[in-house]
Design a protein around this motif. Structure first.
Motif, PDB file in Angstrom:
ATOM      1  N   GLY A   1       8.289   7.469   5.788  1.00  0.00           N
ATOM      2  CA  GLY A   1       9.136   6.417   6.371  1.00  0.00           C
ATOM      3  C   GLY A   1       9.583   5.352   5.371  1.00  0.00           C
ATOM      4  N   GLY A   2       9.038   5.375   4.144  1.00  0.00           N
ATOM      5  CA  GLY A   2       9.549   4.463   3.113  1.00  0.00           C
ATOM      6  C   GLY A   2       8.761   3.182   2.897  1.00  0.00           C
ATOM      7  N   VAL A   3       7.466   3.174   3.199  1.00  0.00           N
ATOM      8  CA  VAL A   3       6.680   1.948   3.009  1.00  0.00           C
ATOM      9  C   VAL A   3       6.646   1.523   1.537  1.00  0.00           C
ATOM     10  CG1 VAL A   3       4.422   3.116   2.775  1.00  0.00           C
ATOM     11  CG2 VAL A   3       4.519   0.783   3.633  1.00  0.00           C
ATOM     12  N   VAL A   4       6.655   2.503   0.639  1.00  0.00           N
ATOM     13  CA  VAL A   4       6.584   2.175  -0.794  1.00  0.00           C
ATOM     14  C   VAL A   4       7.834   1.406  -1.223  1.00  0.00           C
ATOM     15  CG1 VAL A   4       6.515   3.190  -3.119  1.00  0.00           C
ATOM     16  CG2 VAL A   4       5.000   4.061  -1.315  1.00  0.00           C
ATOM     17  N   ASP A   5       8.990   1.819  -0.691  1.00  0.00           N
ATOM     18  CA  ASP A   5      10.249   1.139  -1.040  1.00  0.00           C
ATOM     19  C   ASP A   5      10.217  -0.320  -0.565  1.00  0.00           C
ATOM     20  OD1 ASP A   5      12.409   3.811  -1.376  1.00  0.00           O
ATOM     21  OD2 ASP A   5      10.463   4.056  -0.407  1.00  0.00           O
ATOM     22  N   VAL A   6       9.673  -0.545   0.636  1.00  0.00           N
ATOM     23  CA  VAL A   6       9.607  -1.915   1.178  1.00  0.00           C
ATOM     24  C   VAL A   6       8.732  -2.791   0.278  1.00  0.00           C
ATOM     25  CG1 VAL A   6       8.757  -3.305   3.122  1.00  0.00           C
ATOM     26  CG2 VAL A   6      10.041  -1.197   3.562  1.00  0.00           C
ATOM     27  N   PHE A   7       7.587  -2.257  -0.138  1.00  0.00           N
ATOM     28  CA  PHE A   7       6.689  -3.032  -1.012  1.00  0.00           C
ATOM     29  C   PHE A   7       7.345  -3.282  -2.372  1.00  0.00           C
ATOM     30  CE2 PHE A   7       2.149  -3.566   0.440  1.00  0.00           C
ATOM     31  CZ  PHE A   7       2.401  -3.320   1.779  1.00  0.00           C
ATOM     32  N   GLU A   8       7.947  -2.251  -2.942  1.00  0.00           N
ATOM     33  CA  GLU A   8       8.539  -2.394  -4.281  1.00  0.00           C
ATOM     34  C   GLU A   8       9.692  -3.394  -4.276  1.00  0.00           C
ATOM     35  OE1 GLU A   8       7.281   1.767  -6.471  1.00  0.00           O
ATOM     36  OE2 GLU A   8       9.368   1.523  -5.876  1.00  0.00           O
ATOM     37  N   GLU A   9      10.468  -3.398  -3.188  1.00  0.00           N
ATOM     38  CA  GLU A   9      11.574  -4.374  -3.108  1.00  0.00           C
ATOM     39  C   GLU A   9      11.051  -5.800  -3.165  1.00  0.00           C
ATOM     40  OE1 GLU A   9      13.686  -3.242   0.435  1.00  0.00           O
ATOM     41  OE2 GLU A   9      14.286  -1.358  -0.556  1.00  0.00           O
ATOM     42  N   ARG A  10       9.817  -5.980  -2.710  1.00  0.00           N
ATOM     43  CA  ARG A  10       9.235  -7.332  -2.731  1.00  0.00           C
ATOM     44  C   ARG A  10       8.371  -7.555  -3.980  1.00  0.00           C
ATOM     45  NH1 ARG A  10       6.956  -9.568   2.773  1.00  0.00           N
ATOM     46  NH2 ARG A  10       8.104  -8.357   4.320  1.00  0.00           N
ATOM     47  N   GLY A  11       8.404  -6.604  -4.900  1.00  0.00           N
ATOM     48  CA  GLY A  11       7.633  -6.753  -6.144  1.00  0.00           C
ATOM     49  C   GLY A  11       6.139  -6.566  -5.956  1.00  0.00           C
ATOM     50  N   LEU A  12       5.744  -5.883  -4.895  1.00  0.00           N
ATOM     51  CA  LEU A  12       4.312  -5.662  -4.618  1.00  0.00           C
ATOM     52  C   LEU A  12       3.891  -4.297  -5.160  1.00  0.00           C
ATOM     53  CD1 LEU A  12       4.416  -6.924  -0.926  1.00  0.00           C
ATOM     54  CD2 LEU A  12       3.181  -8.043  -2.800  1.00  0.00           C
ATOM     55  N   LYS A  13       2.728  -4.255  -5.792  1.00  0.00           N
ATOM     56  CA  LYS A  13       2.245  -3.017  -6.407  1.00  0.00           C
ATOM     57  C   LYS A  13       1.652  -2.090  -5.342  1.00  0.00           C
ATOM     58  CE  LYS A  13       0.043  -1.949 -10.793  1.00  0.00           C
ATOM     59  NZ  LYS A  13      -0.540  -2.502 -12.002  1.00  0.00           N
ATOM     60  N   ILE A  14       2.108  -0.856  -5.352  1.00  0.00           N
ATOM     61  CA  ILE A  14       1.672   0.088  -4.310  1.00  0.00           C
ATOM     62  C   ILE A  14       1.556   1.488  -4.896  1.00  0.00           C
ATOM     63  CG2 ILE A  14       4.080   0.363  -3.513  1.00  0.00           C
ATOM     64  CD1 ILE A  14       2.812   0.664  -0.631  1.00  0.00           C
ATOM     65  N   PHE A  15       0.538   2.226  -4.443  1.00  0.00           N
ATOM     66  CA  PHE A  15       0.297   3.591  -4.909  1.00  0.00           C
ATOM     67  C   PHE A  15       0.819   4.570  -3.869  1.00  0.00           C
ATOM     68  CE2 PHE A  15      -2.338   7.424  -4.818  1.00  0.00           C
ATOM     69  CZ  PHE A  15      -2.157   7.887  -6.114  1.00  0.00           C
ATOM     70  N   GLY A  16       1.785   5.395  -4.279  1.00  0.00           N
ATOM     71  CA  GLY A  16       2.339   6.409  -3.380  1.00  0.00           C
ATOM     72  C   GLY A  16       3.778   6.679  -3.761  1.00  0.00           C
TER      73      GLY A  16
END
Ligand code: AMP
Ligand code: GLY
Length: 424
Positions: free
Chosen positions: A76-91
């Motif tokens: 569903g794109g959770v990684v894209d949402v985090f990255e757009e906010r500059g948050l580090k995420i694994f996936g």
């Protein structure tokens, strides 16, 4: 570091347990978590699909790294949402998680890049699928294109069954929009092996092998489930198989995704069938397996947080994965009736028996605290009882011994997890 894990199953419990061992980590949160995860992490009442709320939480708590356990949020794109906010995420990002999210996509990718898999055709028109079946030989395998909780695969022995299958997937939408497209593929025979890997976009590092038991009942009878038990390593994953997969499957998949402009970072889970013509890819998943994780992580020597960071930062080539030279077996304790109909809210006792025992683990899948603070069942798969041992046989004996320590009404487990070990 502060880590947020997203998910609520046995896989996420094993992840939280492993993350808790990292010297880099001061605090773990898990959204939404379960009663067992609450022992190692602070559980937060945010659902795995509430991307904005998860990102708000990560921002507010200054989370250093978020780790996603489940497939739905990745696809569903959770990684894209985090990255757009500059948050580090694994996936993987959404455009890469499609490797699991669309079976038609993954089959076309394998065909284009010559990655060994079963012969197949994709269909978006049920009439064409039905016409194709008339010329096909049986048995045959039907797969709903999208995510279907591991249940979207039908193995059909006769033309009649196959026609019914196409109707239920594409016309009656048994698996919802997952059945807008479908794959029809050649039936293969052989041993199945699950291989998990870490990927940083370009480099891939393979973890130790495992074998799942997907059917609900002994002797691989009954309905497909999320998985009723696992063992690791698989004695059938020989050096020869490993060499073949390294040459034709693992790096080839990572390179193919990169070439398609869908750079993959995270976990690629290779579902392999060891056929008499060599290993073939049955499916890809874009996340850790459940319950494969429950046997793989207790054998892993590395600090998993360092490996996660290397994947996100693109420095995985500098990491050597190391596993203990032992074995692990996980037996899932389910509620009788799973995967169809089962009771919830039944009190569980005996969990304390696992405390302070190095080679025994009870990973919670469907559990919660009731209003009185008692741990009760809250799902079909309730607990994953895992034990290690010097050999697979020893690990299996230990795991089955430990299944007796826990009780709840309607407790059910397969009695033949790891039977294949005797055939190796
Ligand atoms: P999948 O979700 O694609 O892994 O499929 C679920 C299960 O269906 C696999 O674990 C296999 O047991 C079985 N399966 C999938 N594809 C095939 C195939 N082409 N031939 C035989 N069995 C298959
Ligand atoms: N145990 C199989 C899976 O996680 O898909």
């Amino acid at each position: 570091m502060k880590i947020l894990v997203v998910g609520s199953g046995g896989r996420e419990h094993a992840l939280c347990w492993k993350i808790a061992q990292s010297e880099k980590v001061d605090k773990i949160y898990c959204a939404p978590g379960n009663a067992g995860i609450a022992e190692v992490a602070e559980c937060v009442a945010i659902g795995a699909m509430e991307f904005e709320k998860l990102a708000d939480f990560a921002q507010e708590k200054k989370i250093d790294l978020t780790v996603i356990g489940m497939d739905d949020p990745l696809v569903g794109g959770v990684v894209d949402v985090f990255e757009e906010r500059g948050l580090k995420i694994f996936g993987p990002r959404k455009n890469a998680a499609i490797l699991e999210g669309s079976k038609a996509f993954s089959k076309d990718l394998m065909k284009k890049y010559n990655i060994p898999t079963a012969a197949y055709e994709n269909f978006d028109d049920p009439e064409k699928a039905l016409a194709y079946l008339e010329t096909a030989s049986m048995p045959i395998v039907l797969k709903a294109d999208g995510l279907a909780l591991g249940k979207g695969v039908l193995i059909c022995n006769t033309l009649e069954e196959a026609k019914e299958g196409v109707k239920s997937i594409m016309m009656d939408k048994q698996f919802g929009s997952a059945g807008n497209q479908m794959v029809i593929e050649e039936f293969m025979t052989g041993r199945e092996v699950s291989v998990l890997s870490f990927v940083d976009g370009k480099t891939i590092k393979i973890m130790t092998s495992a074998q799942d038991h997907k059917r609900a009942l002994d002797g691989d009878q009954g309905l497909n489930t999320g998985g009723m038990g696992t063992f690791s390593p698989s004695p059938f994953y020989t050096a020869e198989v490993d060499e073949f997969c390294k040459k034709y499957i693992y790096q080839a998949t990572v390179d193919a995704m990169k070439a398609e402009g869908r750079e993959f970072k995270g976990i690629i889970f290779f579902g392999l069938m060891l056929t008499d013509k060599g290993p073939r890819v049955l499916e890809y998943n874009a996340r850790f397996g459940d319950p494969e994780t429950q046997v793989v992580l207790p054998r892993m020597k590395n600090d998993i947080v360092e490996v996660f960071e290397a994947c996100v930062d693109g420095t995985l080539d500098q990491i050597d994965l190391e596993f203990e030279d032992n074995a692990a077996v996980c037996v899932v304790l389910a509620s009788e009736g799973y995967p169809v109909k089962y009771e919830k809210g039944l009190p569980i006792s005996g969990l304390d028996a696992f405390k302070d025992k190095d080679s025994y683990f009870v990973f919670h899948a469907g559990t919660k605290f009731d209003n009185e603070g008692t741990i009760v069942t809250n799902g079909g798969r309730v607990l994953g009882v895992t034990a290690t041992g010097a050999t697979l046989k020893e690990a299996r004996a230990n795991a089955y011994e430990a299944t007796k320590w826990v009780t709840f009404d309607n407790k059910y487990c397969r009695s033949d997890i790891g039977k294949a070990i005797d055939e190796a």
